[in-house]
Motif scaffolding. Structure first.
Motif, PDB file in Angstrom:
ATOM      1  N   GLY A  18       0.844  -1.218  -0.047  1.00  0.00           N
ATOM      2  CA  GLY A  18      -0.024   0.052  -0.025  1.00  0.00           C
ATOM      3  C   GLY A  18       0.926   1.192   0.046  1.00  0.00           C
ATOM      4  N   ASN A  92      -6.657  -2.295  -0.736  1.00  0.00           N
ATOM      5  CA  ASN A  92      -5.159  -3.113  -0.487  1.00  0.00           C
ATOM      6  C   ASN A  92      -5.312  -3.495   0.884  1.00  0.00           C
ATOM      7  OD1 ASN A  92      -2.232  -3.461  -0.778  1.00  0.00           O
ATOM      8  ND2 ASN A  92      -2.334  -2.154   0.823  1.00  0.00           N
ATOM      9  N   ILE A 142      -6.765  -5.349  -4.000  1.00  0.00           N
ATOM     10  CA  ILE A 142      -5.316  -6.071  -4.160  1.00  0.00           C
ATOM     11  C   ILE A 142      -6.035  -7.396  -3.641  1.00  0.00           C
ATOM     12  CG2 ILE A 142      -3.247  -6.220  -3.414  1.00  0.00           C
ATOM     13  CD1 ILE A 142      -3.307  -3.938  -5.335  1.00  0.00           C
TER      14      ILE A 142
END
Ligand SMILES: NC(=O)c1ccc[n+]([C@@H]2O[C@H](COP(=O)([O-])OP(=O)(O)OC[C@H]3O[C@@H](n4cnc5c(N)ncnc54)[C@H](O)[C@@H]3O)[C@@H](O)[C@H]2O)c1
Length: 261
Positions: A18, A92, A142
């Motif tokens: 991230g 993420n 993600i």
């Protein structure tokens, strides 16, 4: 500068992938970055450092636990107040706890489902509420290669990530009429990330009775391209999906895994 002038929100941005994505988004020209995490001091330091290096990018640290509905709602309200819009969400934030099924506690299971799946749902929902009236937006989750294939001693993590693919495919259909694209990126093992360096090498070494270096070699040997995944490998695809170059792509899950799987 493929994201010039964009406003992006990245969760789990205090470290690891991230944080790397936040730097890359600033480098690619984002004019506003909202960064969220539960590690407040680290998050503030990352936001300050990015803004110092990329002054064109207004970088806001917005601490937020993605499991908590009201915190997510408040964070998106702050983004709307500060920037007036949101172009890109990168969902993420993620956690992992490795354990064989009979050793996995309900608490460990729930924690991974709450952060990895419910957290993604809440962030995507609130981002979409802001993006719908804009008639455009991009959501990138993600995910992981463990969202596409079961993972040894990682049942909760894999279940949460498989769920993320179902969520991605479904909300891509919900949001397509509003010009909002939703895709997942499924990295292979980021062997230099804190997730491996701080947590997984130690857990696997203890469980298998092997030195950490042997665990690393074992995982590298699983990859046809012969190495672990890097932040840049992932960022290259995330930037592409977030940009207009990917304007006909939605509802997909892409591996970045060196040929693994
Ligand atoms: N490291 C890998 O090998 C790997 C491989 C494939 C996919 N991924 C995925 O990449 C993403 C990032 O992983 P990473 O390797 O950078 O891990 P990391 O542990 O270094 O970073 C994750 C960040 O998420 C934050 N976070 C945790 N719980 C949170 C919560 N409830 N609310 C907000 N933030 C929270 C953490 O504080 C941390 O800063 C995760 O979704 C992970 O599943 C990682």
């Amino acid at each position: 500068m493929r994201l010039q002038g964009r406003i992006a929100w990245i969760t789990g941005a205090a470290q690891g992938l991230g944080e790397a994505l936040a730097y890359r988004f600033a480098q690619e020209g984002c004019s506003g970055l909202a960064l969220s995490d539960i590690q407040v001091e680290r998050l503030n330091a990352v936001a300050d450092s990015i803004h110092a290096q990329y002054p064109h990018s207004a970088t806001l640290a917005l601490p937020c636990d993605v499991r908590h509905e009201q915190e997510v709602v408040n964070t998106v309200e702050q983004i709307a107040r500060q920037f007036g819009r949101l172009d890109i969400l990168v969902a993420n934030a993620g956690v992992i706890h490795s354990a064989e099924l009979t050793e996995m506690t309900l608490e460990q299971w729930q924690w991974q489902l709450d952060v990895n799946l419910t957290g993604y749902f809440l962030c995507a929902r609130e981002a979409a509420r802001l993006m719908k009236p804009q008639g455009r937006g991009v959501i990138v989750q993600i995910n992981s290669k463990s969202g596409l294939k079961g993972s040894y001693k990682n049942c909760a993590y894999a279940a949460s990530k498989f769920g993320g693919i179902g969520l991605t495919q479904s909300i891509a259909m919900d949001l397509a009429p509003y010009g909002i694209r939703v895709n997942a990126v499924c990295p292979g093992n980021l062997l230099d990330s804190p997730m491996w360096q701080v947590t997984l090498f130690e857990q696997y070494a203890r469980k298998w009775g092997l030195p950490e270096e042997a665990i690393r070699r074992y995982y590298e040997a699983q990859v046809p391209l012969g190495r672990g995944c890097t932040y840049d490998d992932v960022a290259n695809l995330v930037v592409f999906l977030a940009s207009d170059e990917a304007s006909y792509i939605t509802g997909e899950a892409y591996r970045v895994a060196g040929g693994q799987l």
